[in-house]
Design a protein around this motif. Structure first.
Motif, PDB file in Angstrom:
ATOM      1  N   GLN A 179      19.881   0.686 -13.493  1.00 31.39           N
ATOM      2  CA  GLN A 179      18.446   0.200 -14.117  1.00 31.39           C
ATOM      3  C   GLN A 179      17.332  -0.044 -13.079  1.00 31.39           C
ATOM      4  O   GLN A 179      17.753  -1.072 -12.129  1.00 31.39           O
ATOM      5  N   ALA A 180      16.328   0.155 -13.107  1.00 31.26           N
ATOM      6  CA  ALA A 180      15.305   0.004 -12.032  1.00 31.26           C
ATOM      7  C   ALA A 180      14.724  -1.340 -12.217  1.00 31.26           C
ATOM      8  O   ALA A 180      14.477  -2.036 -13.506  1.00 31.26           O
ATOM      9  N   VAL A 181      14.969  -2.094 -11.047  1.00 35.05           N
ATOM     10  CA  VAL A 181      14.504  -3.620 -10.935  1.00 35.05           C
ATOM     11  C   VAL A 181      13.072  -3.507 -10.994  1.00 35.05           C
ATOM     12  O   VAL A 181      12.267  -4.345 -11.720  1.00 35.05           O
ATOM     13  N   ASP A 182      12.512  -2.717 -10.283  1.00 35.72           N
ATOM     14  CA  ASP A 182      11.059  -2.575 -10.132  1.00 35.72           C
ATOM     15  C   ASP A 182      11.027  -1.056  -9.336  1.00 35.72           C
ATOM     16  O   ASP A 182      11.137  -0.672  -8.601  1.00 35.72           O
ATOM     17  N   ALA A 183       9.732  -0.497 -10.344  1.00 33.38           N
ATOM     18  CA  ALA A 183       9.379   1.050  -9.871  1.00 33.38           C
ATOM     19  C   ALA A 183       8.465   1.020  -8.856  1.00 33.38           C
ATOM     20  O   ALA A 183       8.219   2.110  -8.272  1.00 33.38           O
ATOM     21  N   THR A 184       7.962  -0.238  -8.265  1.00 33.84           N
ATOM     22  CA  THR A 184       7.008   0.057  -7.295  1.00 33.84           C
ATOM     23  C   THR A 184       7.326   0.635  -6.039  1.00 33.84           C
ATOM     24  O   THR A 184       8.647   0.241  -5.708  1.00 33.84           O
ATOM     25  N   GLY A 185       6.749   1.621  -5.287  1.00 30.41           N
ATOM     26  CA  GLY A 185       7.328   2.351  -4.358  1.00 30.41           C
ATOM     27  C   GLY A 185       8.014   3.596  -4.467  1.00 30.41           C
ATOM     28  O   GLY A 185       8.436   3.927  -3.606  1.00 30.41           O
ATOM     29  N   ALA A 186       8.398   3.881  -5.920  1.00 28.99           N
ATOM     30  CA  ALA A 186       9.481   4.824  -5.936  1.00 28.99           C
ATOM     31  C   ALA A 186       9.004   5.987  -5.620  1.00 28.99           C
ATOM     32  O   ALA A 186       9.489   6.831  -4.938  1.00 28.99           O
ATOM     33  N   GLY A 187       7.625   6.544  -5.879  1.00 27.71           N
ATOM     34  CA  GLY A 187       6.928   7.469  -5.473  1.00 27.71           C
ATOM     35  C   GLY A 187       6.656   7.506  -4.061  1.00 27.71           C
ATOM     36  O   GLY A 187       6.674   8.904  -3.277  1.00 27.71           O
ATOM     37  N   ASP A 188       6.308   6.523  -3.434  1.00 30.55           N
ATOM     38  CA  ASP A 188       6.406   6.388  -2.019  1.00 30.55           C
ATOM     39  C   ASP A 188       7.469   6.754  -1.126  1.00 30.55           C
ATOM     40  O   ASP A 188       7.183   7.369  -0.015  1.00 30.55           O
ATOM     41  N   LEU A 189       8.545   6.213  -1.486  1.00 27.47           N
ATOM     42  CA  LEU A 189       9.890   6.363  -0.772  1.00 27.47           C
ATOM     43  C   LEU A 189      10.221   7.598  -1.122  1.00 27.47           C
ATOM     44  O   LEU A 189      11.067   8.311  -0.361  1.00 27.47           O
ATOM     45  N   PHE A 190      10.079   8.365  -2.254  1.00 32.15           N
ATOM     46  CA  PHE A 190      10.638   9.775  -2.649  1.00 32.15           C
ATOM     47  C   PHE A 190       9.710  10.556  -1.711  1.00 32.15           C
ATOM     48  O   PHE A 190      10.306  11.407  -0.998  1.00 32.15           O
ATOM     49  N   GLY A 247       0.765  -1.229   0.064  1.00 34.74           N
ATOM     50  CA  GLY A 247       0.037  -0.028  -0.091  1.00 34.74           C
ATOM     51  C   GLY A 247       0.957   1.060  -0.068  1.00 34.74           C
ATOM     52  O   GLY A 247       1.876   1.066   0.844  1.00 34.74           O
ATOM     53  N   SER A 248       0.399   2.293  -0.668  1.00 33.43           N
ATOM     54  CA  SER A 248       1.427   3.343  -1.159  1.00 33.43           C
ATOM     55  C   SER A 248       1.594   3.929   0.312  1.00 33.43           C
ATOM     56  O   SER A 248       2.765   4.385   0.691  1.00 33.43           O
ATOM     57  N   VAL A 249       0.616   4.232   1.147  1.00 31.11           N
ATOM     58  CA  VAL A 249       0.743   5.002   2.489  1.00 31.11           C
ATOM     59  C   VAL A 249       1.673   4.294   3.476  1.00 31.11           C
ATOM     60  O   VAL A 249       2.536   4.641   3.928  1.00 31.11           O
ATOM     61  N   ALA A 250       1.594   2.717   3.483  1.00 30.62           N
ATOM     62  CA  ALA A 250       2.266   1.933   4.336  1.00 30.62           C
ATOM     63  C   ALA A 250       3.886   1.909   3.812  1.00 30.62           C
ATOM     64  O   ALA A 250       4.578   1.988   4.509  1.00 30.62           O
ATOM     65  N   ASN A 251       3.896   1.985   2.753  1.00 33.23           N
ATOM     66  CA  ASN A 251       5.269   1.970   1.872  1.00 33.23           C
ATOM     67  C   ASN A 251       5.916   3.189   2.567  1.00 33.23           C
ATOM     68  O   ASN A 251       7.065   3.353   3.073  1.00 33.23           O
ATOM     69  N   THR A 252       5.317   4.544   2.469  1.00 32.74           N
ATOM     70  CA  THR A 252       5.951   5.710   2.970  1.00 32.74           C
ATOM     71  C   THR A 252       6.321   5.566   4.508  1.00 32.74           C
ATOM     72  O   THR A 252       7.198   6.005   4.725  1.00 32.74           O
ATOM     73  N   ILE A 253       5.343   5.244   5.109  1.00 30.79           N
ATOM     74  CA  ILE A 253       5.257   5.263   6.814  1.00 30.79           C
ATOM     75  C   ILE A 253       6.557   4.249   6.966  1.00 30.79           C
ATOM     76  O   ILE A 253       7.296   4.516   7.765  1.00 30.79           O
ATOM     77  N   ARG A 254       6.778   3.141   6.484  1.00 30.21           N
ATOM     78  CA  ARG A 254       7.802   2.124   6.847  1.00 30.21           C
ATOM     79  C   ARG A 254       9.015   2.722   6.502  1.00 30.21           C
ATOM     80  O   ARG A 254       9.961   2.549   7.171  1.00 30.21           O
ATOM     81  N   GLY A 255       9.197   3.354   5.239  1.00 33.44           N
ATOM     82  CA  GLY A 255      10.448   3.874   5.061  1.00 33.44           C
ATOM     83  C   GLY A 255      10.785   5.207   5.873  1.00 33.44           C
ATOM     84  O   GLY A 255      12.162   5.103   5.955  1.00 33.44           O
ATOM     85  N   LEU A 256       9.882   5.912   6.020  1.00 36.31           N
ATOM     86  CA  LEU A 256      10.154   6.814   6.982  1.00 36.31           C
ATOM     87  C   LEU A 256      10.734   6.304   8.384  1.00 36.31           C
ATOM     88  O   LEU A 256      11.839   6.764   9.092  1.00 36.31           O
ATOM     89  N   ARG A 257       9.997   5.189   9.110  1.00 36.13           N
ATOM     90  CA  ARG A 257      10.490   4.824  10.317  1.00 36.13           C
ATOM     91  C   ARG A 257      11.984   3.949  10.147  1.00 36.13           C
ATOM     92  O   ARG A 257      12.774   4.323  11.029  1.00 36.13           O
ATOM     93  N   VAL A 258      11.932   3.200   9.117  1.00 29.84           N
ATOM     94  CA  VAL A 258      13.184   2.133   9.206  1.00 29.84           C
ATOM     95  C   VAL A 258      14.243   3.000   8.616  1.00 29.84           C
ATOM     96  O   VAL A 258      15.404   3.102   9.277  1.00 29.84           O
ATOM     97  N   GLY A 259      13.928   3.869   7.687  1.00 25.79           N
ATOM     98  CA  GLY A 259      15.275   4.470   6.940  1.00 25.79           C
ATOM     99  C   GLY A 259      15.607   5.788   7.440  1.00 25.79           C
ATOM    100  O   GLY A 259      16.805   6.218   7.490  1.00 25.79           O
ATOM    101  N   PHE A 260      14.624   6.453   8.226  1.00 28.15           N
ATOM    102  CA  PHE A 260      15.028   7.967   8.630  1.00 28.15           C
ATOM    103  C   PHE A 260      14.713   8.059  10.185  1.00 28.15           C
ATOM    104  O   PHE A 260      14.874   8.998  10.636  1.00 28.15           O
TER     105      PHE A 260
END
Length: 361
Positions: free
Chosen positions: A291-302, A82-95
């Motif tokens: 080269q992108a392996v998979d664009a899934t989540g690119a906008g979410d993590l951006f 899910g787009s929102v979950a991807n963003t939230i997880r990235g913010l928590r784990v990565g940042f």
């Protein structure tokens, strides 16, 4: 638990407990099934390539069956999505940003899988209701050049209802993240209204070009309300936003969004991103040449990287640079979750660009 009853995945918030800095509204918890596929399989699936249109459960099963029965069957990666979950997880784990999810999940295997993944990554789920019924799922089909075609199965899945959201859910947080979806419009409007009452800033993602194309008037009404502080759109969504106008390019869409939102961002895939705040306009190239392996989540993590920049008080250009780093990391593997080694790549890129690296590294 009886039919229609709900409970909380974690204990209810106690008085005085510090709220997460960022909350993501994801009405339905979602499980992604991600697979690399041949373009011929995409030709057999209804709808536009690269888009995201809902399918019934039978349609989801049919697509998964096609993937599994292909001449060169791909491994299907199943993970919380899910787009929102991807963003939230990235913010928590990565940042290292404290984050939580507001929504509902089913009392099934997929719901438990969503909870396990999010909790293991440190996401606060005290605002995630558990309901009797199925959890939403989505098939993410990735072609040879990394473009993804998504077919979500939401029909019948449990979801948070508008009257179940309270001001307490939002109290004490700084940002609320929402994703535009017509079928959740009433809930989204209620969430934004409550956020404004609690002094919480609102960020919206435009979801998909099909969602913008098919439900443009409601989206424009939402944007023109003045209650959305930050908007993210990719290039395709930006064009649909101004469909029929003499100039429907990303620059025109950026100007339009900036008239109604404090911050406007248009991502351009491998061509980077543009952002506008007040009279300031910046354009930032993509990070890395992989080269992108998979664009899934690119906008979410951006979006996650950009929001981290805002929380740190960075300049607009630097916010985009952080977003480019995190967005560039997730495309290096399948699915919307950044692998640990790719977070290390993010920190190296940030350090090279003179950006503040989070303490989590």
């Amino acid at each position: 638990m009886g039919v229609g009853e709900i409970n909380r995945t974690q204990l209810p918030k106690k008085s005085g407990q510090v709220a997460p800095l960022i909350l993501g509204l994801q009405p339905s918890a979602l499980i992604d099934h991600v697979a690399k596929v041949d373009s011929s399989l995409l030709d057999r699936i209804p709808g536009d390539k690269g888009g995201s249109i809902p399918v019934a459960f039978e349609g989801l099963e049919s697509i998964l069956s096609e993937v599994e029965s292909a001449d060169d069957p791909s491994t299907i990666n199943t993970l919380a999505g899910g787009s929102v979950a991807n963003t939230i997880r990235g913010l928590r784990v990565g940042f290292g940003v404290t984050c939580g999810i507001i929504g509902a999940r089913g009392d099934d295997e997929q719901g438990r899988m969503f909870v396990s993944n999010m909790l293991s990554n440190g996401v606060n789920l005290s605002r995630l209701r558990t309901k009797e019924g199925p959890t939403a799922q989505c098939v993410c089909l990735v072609d040879a050049i990394g473009n993804r075609t998504m077919r979500p199965c939401l029909l019948g899945a449990v979801r948070l209802q508008p009257d179940e959201l309270t001001r307490e859910d939002l109290r004490g947080s700084k940002w609320l993240l929402v994703r535009y979806a017509f079928h959740n419009l009433e809930l989204t409007r209620n969430a934004i209204r409550l956020a404004k009452q609690e002094g919480v800033s609102v960020s919206i993602d435009l979801a998909s070009f099909e969602m913008v194309r098919n439900h443009r008037s409601s989206l424009l009404e939402l944007l023109k309300s003045g209650d959305v502080d930050l908007c993210f759109a990719n290039e395709d969504e930006a064009r649909e936003l101004l469909s029929g106008e003499p100039n429907d390019g990303p620059e025109a869409a950026l100007d339009f969004l900036a008239k109604h939102c404090q911050w406007a961002v248009v991502t351009l895939g491998p061509n980077g991103s543009m952002a506008k705040h007040g009279e300031e306009i910046v354009r930032v190239p993509a990070t890395g040449e992989t080269q992108a392996v998979d664009a899934t989540g690119a906008g979410d993590l951006f979006a996650g990287g950009f929001l981290y920049g805002l929380l740190k008080g960075l300049a607009l250009e630097d916010c985009c640079k952080v977003g480019a780093c995190s967005g560039g990391a997730v495309i290096r593997s399948l699915g919307g979750e950044v692998k640990p080694e790719n977070w290390q790549w993010v920190y190296k890129q940030m350090n090279t660009k003179g950006l503040p690296v989070p303490n989590t590294c």
